[in-house]
Design an enzyme around this catalytic site. Sequence first.
Site, PDB file in Angstrom:
ATOM      1  N   CYS A  88       0.848  -1.193   0.000  1.00 27.37           N
ATOM      2  CA  CYS A  88       0.000   0.000   0.000  1.00 27.37           C
ATOM      3  C   CYS A  88       0.882   1.241   0.000  1.00 27.37           C
ATOM      4  O   CYS A  88       1.889   1.297   0.710  1.00 27.37           O
ATOM      5  CB  CYS A  88      -0.907   0.031   1.227  1.00 27.37           C
ATOM      6  N   HIS A  89       0.484   2.220  -0.784  1.00 27.10           N
ATOM      7  CA  HIS A  89       1.201   3.487  -0.808  1.00 27.10           C
ATOM      8  C   HIS A  89       0.811   4.314   0.416  1.00 27.10           C
ATOM      9  O   HIS A  89      -0.335   4.255   0.865  1.00 27.10           O
ATOM     10  CB  HIS A  89       0.852   4.272  -2.077  1.00 27.10           C
ATOM     11  N   MET A 124      -8.087   0.272   0.470  1.00 28.88           N
ATOM     12  CA  MET A 124      -7.444  -0.449   1.578  1.00 28.88           C
ATOM     13  C   MET A 124      -7.538   0.341   2.883  1.00 28.88           C
ATOM     14  O   MET A 124      -7.677  -0.244   3.953  1.00 28.88           O
ATOM     15  CB  MET A 124      -5.989  -0.771   1.231  1.00 28.88           C
ATOM     16  N   GLU A 125      -7.480   1.661   2.800  1.00 23.46           N
ATOM     17  CA  GLU A 125      -7.612   2.481   4.000  1.00 23.46           C
ATOM     18  C   GLU A 125      -9.021   2.370   4.575  1.00 23.46           C
ATOM     19  O   GLU A 125      -9.188   2.251   5.801  1.00 23.46           O
ATOM     20  CB  GLU A 125      -7.259   3.947   3.687  1.00 23.46           C
ATOM     21  N   ASP A 139     -12.514  -6.459  21.058  1.00 22.96           N
ATOM     22  CA  ASP A 139     -11.604  -6.385  22.200  1.00 22.96           C
ATOM     23  C   ASP A 139     -12.300  -5.830  23.438  1.00 22.96           C
ATOM     24  O   ASP A 139     -12.096  -6.325  24.547  1.00 22.96           O
ATOM     25  CB  ASP A 139     -10.390  -5.518  21.856  1.00 22.96           C
TER      26      ASP A 139
END
Length: 169
Positions: A88-89, A124-125, A139
Site C-alpha cells: 500500500c502506498h 485499503m484504507e 476487544d
Amino acid sequence: MATRSRSPRAPAALTHVDAQGRPAMVDVSAKDVTARSATAQCKVAFPVAVAAQLRASGMRSNKGGIVDTAVIAGTMAAKRTHELIPFCHALPLDGVRIAIDWHGERELRIECTARTTARTGVEMEALTGATVAALTVYDMTKALSHAIVLGPAKLLGKQGGKRDFGKVG
C-alpha cells in the site's frame, strides 16, 4: 431490432507482481492526481443476551466508551494502512469518517469512508479502518462472550481513478 455484440472482457490481471511473478509495489508515478474516496463495511454480530446488555449500558464497558474508542482506533488504522499492508502506498488522507450503528437486534454495522487527493485509491484504507474498528469492538466486549462474530468485511463503493464502483458514503 439489431443487437450489439459485446466483446468479452479480458480477465483481470494481478497488479502486485512483476514480470517474473514476484511481489512488487505498483508504480503509480504516471497516474494523474485525482480526488478519490472509498467506503467499506464490517459487521459485528453479538449473541442476543450480549447485544441486550450492550444496549442497556449505552455501549459502555469497564474499558470506556466502545463506539468512541472504535472510531478512534479505526481512524488511526486507516492513517497507518501503508505500515500494515506491504504494497500500500502512503497516502495523504483528506478525511476519514467512521459510522457505527445497530443493524437489527444484535448486529453492529461499521462503515468507514476514506478520502484523498492522490495517484491511487483508498480502498485499503477504508477496509482497514472498518475492520480495525470492528476488532476494537470485539476487544472491548470479549469479556462478555467469545461467541462474537466479525464480518463480513467488504468494499461498498469507490470513486475516482479508472472505475467507480458502488456507493461512497
